[in-house]
Write a protein that holds these residues in place. Structure first.
Motif, mmCIF file in Angstrom:
data_model
loop_
_atom_site.group_PDB
_atom_site.id
_atom_site.type_symbol
_atom_site.label_atom_id
_atom_site.label_comp_id
_atom_site.label_asym_id
_atom_site.label_seq_id
_atom_site.Cartn_x
_atom_site.Cartn_y
_atom_site.Cartn_z
ATOM 1 N N ALA A 1 -85.018 -19.097 -4.527
ATOM 2 C CA ALA A 1 -84.604 -20.464 -4.871
ATOM 3 C C ALA A 1 -85.245 -20.951 -6.169
ATOM 4 O O ALA A 1 -84.796 -21.936 -6.754
ATOM 5 N N GLN A 2 -86.288 -20.243 -6.632
ATOM 6 C CA GLN A 2 -86.955 -20.636 -7.878
ATOM 7 C C GLN A 2 -86.221 -20.151 -9.123
ATOM 8 O O GLN A 2 -86.592 -20.520 -10.249
ATOM 9 N N LYS A 3 -85.181 -19.360 -8.946
ATOM 10 C CA LYS A 3 -84.532 -18.672 -10.084
ATOM 11 C C LYS A 3 -84.083 -19.634 -11.179
ATOM 12 O O LYS A 3 -84.454 -19.460 -12.353
ATOM 13 N N ASP A 4 -83.283 -20.632 -10.848
ATOM 14 C CA ASP A 4 -82.741 -21.526 -11.876
ATOM 15 C C ASP A 4 -83.847 -22.284 -12.586
ATOM 16 O O ASP A 4 -83.809 -22.474 -13.815
ATOM 17 N N TRP A 5 -84.834 -22.726 -11.814
ATOM 18 C CA TRP A 5 -85.964 -23.471 -12.393
ATOM 19 C C TRP A 5 -86.745 -22.606 -13.374
ATOM 20 O O TRP A 5 -87.030 -23.022 -14.506
ATOM 21 N N ARG A 6 -87.056 -21.378 -12.975
ATOM 22 C CA ARG A 6 -87.812 -20.489 -13.872
ATOM 23 C C ARG A 6 -86.960 -20.098 -15.079
ATOM 24 O O ARG A 6 -87.476 -19.970 -16.189
ATOM 25 N N ARG A 7 -85.664 -19.878 -14.864
ATOM 26 C CA ARG A 7 -84.779 -19.550 -15.990
ATOM 27 C C ARG A 7 -84.812 -20.659 -17.040
ATOM 28 O O ARG A 7 -84.933 -20.393 -18.243
ATOM 29 N N ASP A 8 -84.722 -21.908 -16.590
ATOM 30 C CA ASP A 8 -84.736 -23.034 -17.526
ATOM 31 C C ASP A 8 -86.068 -23.106 -18.277
ATOM 32 O O ASP A 8 -86.096 -23.452 -19.474
ATOM 33 N N LEU A 9 -87.167 -22.785 -17.599
ATOM 34 C CA LEU A 9 -88.474 -22.789 -18.265
ATOM 35 C C LEU A 9 -88.543 -21.700 -19.338
ATOM 36 O O LEU A 9 -89.107 -21.919 -20.417
ATOM 37 N N VAL A 10 -87.975 -20.542 -19.047
ATOM 38 C CA VAL A 10 -87.969 -19.449 -20.020
ATOM 39 C C VAL A 10 -87.161 -19.840 -21.250
ATOM 40 O O VAL A 10 -87.604 -19.665 -22.404
ATOM 41 N N MET A 11 -85.969 -20.377 -21.045
ATOM 42 C CA MET A 11 -85.117 -20.755 -22.170
ATOM 43 C C MET A 11 -85.733 -21.896 -22.980
ATOM 44 O O MET A 11 -85.631 -21.923 -24.212
ATOM 45 N N LYS A 12 -86.395 -22.817 -22.288
ATOM 46 C CA LYS A 12 -87.090 -23.905 -22.982
ATOM 47 C C LYS A 12 -88.211 -23.353 -23.857
ATOM 48 O O LYS A 12 -88.405 -23.791 -25.002
ATOM 49 N N ASP B 1 -94.269 -25.258 -4.326
ATOM 50 C CA ASP B 1 -94.036 -25.713 -2.954
ATOM 51 C C ASP B 1 -92.722 -26.483 -2.791
ATOM 52 O O ASP B 1 -92.272 -26.720 -1.655
ATOM 53 N N LYS B 2 -92.095 -26.873 -3.874
ATOM 54 C CA LYS B 2 -90.813 -27.590 -3.796
ATOM 55 C C LYS B 2 -89.674 -26.677 -3.346
ATOM 56 O O LYS B 2 -88.624 -27.159 -2.937
ATOM 57 N N PHE B 3 -89.907 -25.372 -3.410
ATOM 58 C CA PHE B 3 -88.850 -24.411 -3.098
ATOM 59 C C PHE B 3 -89.110 -23.758 -1.747
ATOM 60 O O PHE B 3 -90.254 -23.414 -1.423
ATOM 61 N N ASP B 4 -88.048 -23.580 -0.978
ATOM 62 C CA ASP B 4 -88.221 -23.018 0.369
ATOM 63 C C ASP B 4 -88.212 -21.502 0.374
ATOM 64 O O ASP B 4 -88.435 -20.879 1.421
ATOM 65 N N SER B 5 -87.952 -20.877 -0.786
ATOM 66 C CA SER B 5 -87.979 -19.421 -0.868
ATOM 67 C C SER B 5 -88.202 -19.012 -2.316
ATOM 68 O O SER B 5 -88.029 -19.827 -3.240
ATOM 69 N N GLN C 1 -87.398 -5.128 1.048
ATOM 70 C CA GLN C 1 -88.728 -4.659 1.470
ATOM 71 C C GLN C 1 -89.747 -5.795 1.447
ATOM 72 O O GLN C 1 -90.946 -5.561 1.406
ATOM 73 N N GLY C 2 -89.252 -7.038 1.447
ATOM 74 C CA GLY C 2 -90.144 -8.188 1.464
ATOM 75 C C GLY C 2 -89.895 -9.111 0.284
ATOM 76 O O GLY C 2 -89.290 -8.723 -0.713
ATOM 77 N N GLN C 3 -90.350 -10.330 0.423
ATOM 78 C CA GLN C 3 -90.208 -11.307 -0.653
ATOM 79 C C GLN C 3 -91.480 -11.338 -1.496
ATOM 80 O O GLN C 3 -92.580 -11.440 -0.973
ATOM 81 N N HIS C 4 -91.301 -11.198 -2.785
ATOM 82 C CA HIS C 4 -92.409 -11.217 -3.728
ATOM 83 C C HIS C 4 -91.890 -11.814 -5.030
ATOM 84 O O HIS C 4 -90.705 -11.661 -5.356
ATOM 85 N N ALA C 5 -92.765 -12.468 -5.780
ATOM 86 C CA ALA C 5 -92.327 -13.117 -7.024
ATOM 87 C C ALA C 5 -91.691 -12.131 -7.997
ATOM 88 O O ALA C 5 -90.800 -12.493 -8.775
ATOM 89 N N SER C 6 -92.121 -10.855 -7.949
ATOM 90 C CA SER C 6 -91.544 -9.867 -8.859
ATOM 91 C C SER C 6 -90.057 -9.646 -8.599
ATOM 92 O O SER C 6 -89.336 -9.159 -9.482
ATOM 93 N N ASN C 7 -89.569 -10.017 -7.393
ATOM 94 C CA ASN C 7 -88.133 -9.918 -7.112
ATOM 95 C C ASN C 7 -87.317 -10.776 -8.076
ATOM 96 O O ASN C 7 -86.138 -10.512 -8.316
#
Length: 351
Positions: free
Chosen positions: A53-64, A46-50, A109-115
């Motif tokens: 916008a989660q890309k950098d956060w999820r990337r850092d979690l993956v690398m961690k 919920d901290k992200f408005d789209s 074609q829409g916003q989905h986490a798989s994007n």
């Protein structure tokens, strides 16, 4: 004496983003070195408005997660991500291009986490100086022209289905039987939270459903074809709160099969209807192939259930032999897609 050449092996990071998790794995060729599911709370999301916008956060979690595993990311050969709601494309492995990144970001074609799959693969791949790919996204569209007619010139049938798992098990069957996927006629039935049935004719899925918006047979969570309301009016009812959930209050087929076995007539009726609709759709795909079906493949989590396999076999076993590949190993499928390109078995497609 000429020294025998040792085949090169490849290490591939695979990333499958979901709405509340990011599943990752590292493969050496087709051998899993490790995998992990990174869980995300509603408060974090919920901290992200789209979604982009989660890309950098999820990337850092993956690398961690890679560091915590003691894995040296510099030994990776490629990154393979889950494809999202892109423009309709043919099946295959695609290099993550600037255009693909743009379409994942805007959600054509829409916003989905798989994007996020393509976005994360490109970001990490560029950081490490290695190629990034997506494999068989849900928008794979290989429909024949006649299958696109929807009954009105303003509308056309849409192909959105479980392409990653369907293509993976179809190619697995071909490989295990010493055949080429492109030489076979296969009906592949994916049964999970959503269900989709594809007519795989010589390497192309010439007919299938828009399983995301409720086309085709109903599933544990999706309503299937009803025609009474528009998708905009009942999107949540059709996808997520429809199907067996709407009839029984549960989306767990194991519990439903047990209740039906123990005499719950209402649940038994809904389960019978689920099997009936799956069987009917498989029969329709056999008609698409004019009866020339080499094999029917049942896959997805529900294919673990013997009662379901038996019920469907009783309906359609006369059409063609049946192979069961229960579950869906999407991480392996992502690795295999990248590996086919790295090994030179097929070229990377251009989006």
């Amino acid at each position: 004496m000429q020294q025998e050449e040792i085949p090169m092996s490849y290490r591939i990071l695979v990333i499958n983003p979901g709405s509340t998790s990011t599943k990752i794995g590292v493969y050496e060729d087709e051998t899993l070195l490790f995998d992990k599911t990174l869980r995300h709370s509603a408060e974090e999301i919920d901290k992200f408005d789209s979604i982009p916008a989660q890309k950098d956060w999820r990337r850092d979690l993956v690398m961690k997660a890679l560091r915590e595993q003691g894995f040296d990311a510099r030994t990776l050969s490629a990154v393979s991500g889950r494809g999202g709601l892109l423009r309709p494309i043919r099946g295959g492995t695609y290099a993550v291009s600037d255009r693909l990144v743009r379409d994942c970001t805007v959600g054509v074609q829409g916003q989905h986490a798989s994007n996020l799959g393509g976005l994360l693969a490109r970001e990490i791949g560029d950081q490490l100086g290695i190629p990034s790919y997506i494999v068989d996204p849900v928008v794979v569209d290989e429909l024949s022209d006649v299958a696109r007619y929807a009954g009105h010139p303003l509308f056309h049938r849409t192909s959105i289905f479980h392409a990653l798992n369907q293509k993976a098990v179809a190619k697995r069957y071909a490989k295990e039987h010493g055949r080429k996927y492109e030489d076979l006629n296969l009906i592949v039935c994916h049964m999970g939270g959503g269900c989709s049935i594809g007519a795989h004719v010589h390497g192309s899925v010439v007919d299938t459903q828009n399983a995301l918006d409720g086309d085709g047979p109903f599933s544990p969570e999706r309503s299937g074809s009803s025609g009474k309301y528009t998708a905009g009016e009942v999107r949540k009812m059709l996808s997520g709160h429809g199907g067996l959930v709407a009839y029984t209050g549960s989306n767990d087929m194991r519990d439903l099969l047990k209740a039906a076995h123990n005499g719950d007539k209402e649940i038994a009726g809904a389960v019978d209807a689920f099997h009936y609709q799956i069987g009917k759709e498989i029969g329709a795909m056999a008609v698409v192939m004019k009866g020339q079906v080499d094999q029917i493949i049942l896959t997805g989590g529900i294919a673990y259930g013997k009662e379901t396999v038996d019920a469907i076999t009783d309906m359609v076993g006369w059409i063609a032999p049946i192979t069961v590949y229960p579950g869906e190993d999407e991480l392996l499928a992502l690795a295999q897609g990248a590996l086919r390109v790295l090994n030179g078995e097929e070229p990377a497609r251009v989006y």
